[in-house]
Motif scaffolding. Structure first.
Motif, PDB file in Angstrom:
ATOM      1  N   TYR A  33       0.713  -1.283  -0.047  1.00 19.29           N
ATOM      2  CA  TYR A  33       0.145  -0.090   0.081  1.00 19.29           C
ATOM      3  C   TYR A  33       0.824   1.234   0.085  1.00 19.29           C
ATOM      4  CZ  TYR A  33      -2.740   3.905   1.936  1.00 19.29           C
ATOM      5  OH  TYR A  33      -3.067   5.219   2.196  1.00 19.29           O
ATOM      6  N   GLU A  34       1.888   1.190   0.969  1.00 23.93           N
ATOM      7  CA  GLU A  34       2.762   2.561   1.062  1.00 23.93           C
ATOM      8  C   GLU A  34       3.580   2.662  -0.316  1.00 23.93           C
ATOM      9  OE1 GLU A  34       5.142   1.719   4.388  1.00 23.93           O
ATOM     10  OE2 GLU A  34       3.381   1.935   5.823  1.00 23.93           O
ATOM     11  N   VAL A  45       1.889  -4.871  -6.287  1.00 27.82           N
ATOM     12  CA  VAL A  45       2.008  -6.240  -5.544  1.00 27.82           C
ATOM     13  C   VAL A  45       0.719  -6.386  -4.698  1.00 27.82           C
ATOM     14  CG1 VAL A  45       4.398  -6.737  -6.249  1.00 27.82           C
ATOM     15  CG2 VAL A  45       3.826  -5.845  -4.046  1.00 27.82           C
ATOM     16  N   LEU A  46      -0.188  -5.150  -4.571  1.00 29.35           N
ATOM     17  CA  LEU A  46      -1.156  -5.446  -3.575  1.00 29.35           C
ATOM     18  C   LEU A  46      -2.015  -6.383  -3.705  1.00 29.35           C
ATOM     19  CD1 LEU A  46      -2.431  -2.238  -1.645  1.00 29.35           C
ATOM     20  CD2 LEU A  46      -4.049  -3.851  -2.844  1.00 29.35           C
ATOM     21  N   LYS A  77      -8.125  -0.608  -0.524  1.00 29.01           N
ATOM     22  CA  LYS A  77      -8.982  -0.443  -1.435  1.00 29.01           C
ATOM     23  C   LYS A  77      -8.864   0.955  -2.137  1.00 29.01           C
ATOM     24  CE  LYS A  77     -13.727  -0.884  -2.706  1.00 29.01           C
ATOM     25  NZ  LYS A  77     -15.148  -1.206  -2.487  1.00 29.01           N
ATOM     26  N   GLN A  78      -8.936   1.878  -1.360  1.00 26.76           N
ATOM     27  CA  GLN A  78      -8.839   3.201  -1.974  1.00 26.76           C
ATOM     28  C   GLN A  78      -7.193   3.618  -2.771  1.00 26.76           C
ATOM     29  OE1 GLN A  78     -11.252   5.721  -1.789  1.00 26.76           O
ATOM     30  NE2 GLN A  78     -10.020   6.566  -3.317  1.00 26.76           N
ATOM     31  N   GLY A  79      -6.225   3.079  -1.901  1.00 24.03           N
ATOM     32  CA  GLY A  79      -5.000   3.195  -2.461  1.00 24.03           C
ATOM     33  C   GLY A  79      -4.863   2.464  -3.595  1.00 24.03           C
ATOM     34  N   PHE A  80      -5.317   1.275  -4.104  1.00 26.77           N
ATOM     35  CA  PHE A  80      -5.240   0.594  -5.258  1.00 26.77           C
ATOM     36  C   PHE A  80      -6.365   1.503  -6.189  1.00 26.77           C
ATOM     37  CE2 PHE A  80      -7.157  -1.861  -8.759  1.00 26.77           C
ATOM     38  CZ  PHE A  80      -6.132  -2.466  -8.907  1.00 26.77           C
ATOM     39  N   LEU A 106     -11.600  -9.065  -5.649  1.00 28.05           N
ATOM     40  CA  LEU A 106     -11.005  -9.371  -4.367  1.00 28.05           C
ATOM     41  C   LEU A 106     -11.370  -8.494  -3.258  1.00 28.05           C
ATOM     42  CD1 LEU A 106      -7.277  -9.809  -5.758  1.00 28.05           C
ATOM     43  CD2 LEU A 106      -8.689 -11.687  -4.688  1.00 28.05           C
ATOM     44  N   PHE A 107     -11.405  -6.949  -3.730  1.00 30.85           N
ATOM     45  CA  PHE A 107     -12.208  -6.220  -2.523  1.00 30.85           C
ATOM     46  C   PHE A 107     -13.499  -6.427  -2.263  1.00 30.85           C
ATOM     47  CE2 PHE A 107      -8.605  -3.711  -4.159  1.00 30.85           C
ATOM     48  CZ  PHE A 107      -7.878  -3.440  -2.921  1.00 30.85           C
TER      49      PHE A 107
END
Length: 115
Positions: A33-34, A45-46, A77-80, A106-107
């Motif tokens: 995520y970071e 890779v998330l 989720k938001q990060g993706f 997935l989410f």
């Protein structure tokens, strides 16, 4: 040492081992995520880390409910999707929509967990 079942984790020494894998999966998700919130590259890779966490969750649903926090899941989720909005044009067209569909599935599965 107390043994209470024939399951692989059916004894006092082994019953908390799956928690270590949940912790590792969550650390990997946090690290990915970071990375994803800072990159403009079309690689991530998330989703594979999320997929691994979901596989663990199917085997150990009680641990999943204890360890996966709703706020963290929403952040991942938001990060993706922020990354996808920035980088989707850089993903080869033949994979672009499939990656988003994979993320959606997935989410959605993550949201179905009872945390």
């Amino acid at each position: 040492m107390k043994v209470y079942s024939t399951a692989p984790d059916g004894n006092e020494a082994a019953d908390l081992e799956p928690a270590h894998y949940f912790n590792l999966a969550e650390k990997r998700l946090q690290k990915s995520y970071e990375h994803i919130i800072q990159t403009d590259k079309p690689v991530q890779v998330l989703l594979v880390n999320l997929d691994i966490l979901l596989h663990l969750s199917k085997k150990y649903p009680a641990l999943a409910n204890l360890t996966i926090q709703r706020e963290e899941a929403a952040k991942w989720k938001q990060g993706f999707y922020d990354w996808y909005a920035r980088c989707s044009a850089k993903i080869p067209a033949k994979f672009r929509e499939g990656i988003k569909e994979s993320a959606d599935a997935l989410f959605a599965e993550l949201e179905q967990l009872g945390h």
